[in-house]
Design an enzyme around this catalytic site. Structure first.
Site: not given
Ligand code: FPP
Length: 250
Positions: A65, A17
């Protein structure tokens, strides 16, 4: 050496996250945060593999998501595709197999094909298993297991007496894997967020304020250190655990 080996969790499960906040703090689009998050994914895979972790489960995309802005969702889908295209050879070189859990039917045909291809191409790898939770939800997992059990009950393959925790466990998408020993969530929130609900029953929970793009080898070692200092009791008393450990070392 023995003590060090025991301190390494067999199965690590991570909620990655904070990508969006990392980007926002730098006045960058959220997708850049996800791209930087891939760097952390690479570091953590390498470090877990080197440490002797057997299974690493990453929550890449939750069933919730889809509610994000269309632009972010489609950006994430393109990123998954790109990562799978770019990283498969490296995984094979490091003997890492990759599998996906979650309802993949919601993804585009080309992404579903790519997922199946990567699973097939890495299936001979005998090192760490990298499990990607994509369009995954813990409630979905329990529900799909329950549906299979109901079908087995209806067909007479299973009796009500045979409906045990093990029977349900066998229908979960994680069947055959050790339960997670260590759960890590970055980004400061202290929630499970519908990740591996059934499987996390006895898992040690570790939360850090570090945003996912900032999470590196050193941060992982800190989580491992915290894990090593926990006493896992599985419902028993400290004295019982100490006696058990005495038996093992005797
Ligand atoms: C959450 O951060 C992250 C995600 C929903 C996506 C995570 C995906 C990757 C890092 C790519 C990985 C790819 C593979 C194939 C393993 P957020 O967007 O919720 O952050 P925030 O809480 O700060 O808004």
């Amino acid at each position: 050496m023995q003590a060090e080996k025991k301190a390494v969790p067999r199965h690590v499960a991570i909620v990655m996250d904070g990508n969006g906040r990392w980007a926002k703090a730098r006045l960058l689009p959220r997708l850049i945060g996800h791209q930087r998050g891939v760097e952390s994914v690479r570091k953590v895979i390498r470090a877990c593999n080197q440490a002797g972790v057997e299974c690493l489960t990453l929550f890449a995309f939750s069933s919730e998501n889809w509610k994000r802005p269309l632009e972010e969702v489609s950006g994430l889908m393109s990123l998954f595709m790109l990562v799978l295209e770019r990283e498969t050879a490296g995984l094979i070189r490091h003997n890492v197999s990759m599998r996906f859990i979650g309802d993949r039917s919601a993804f585009s045909g080309s992404l579903q094909d790519k997922i199946a291809a990567v699973e097939q191409q890495t299936s001979h790898c005998t090192g760490m298993l990298l499990l990607i939770a994509a369009n995954y939800g813990g409630r979905w997992d329990i529900l799909q297991a329950a549906r299979k059990l109901v079908a087995k009950l209806a067909s007479g393959e299973l009796s009500a007496q045979e409906l045990t925790e093990q029977a349900l466990d066998q229908e979960l998408s994680t069947f055959g894997l050790p339960e997670p020993d260590l759960f890590i969530r970055t980004g400061g929130e202290q929630r499970i967020s519908n990740f591996l609900l059934w499987q996390l029953a006895y898992t040690e929970l570790y939360f850090t304020d570090k945003l996912w793009p900032e999470f590196d080898e050193q941060a992982l070692q800190e989580a491992f250190k915290a894990y090593a200092n926990r006493q896992r009791r599985f419902g028993m008393t400290s004295e019982q655990i100490q006696n058990q450990q005495g038996d093992v070392h005797a």
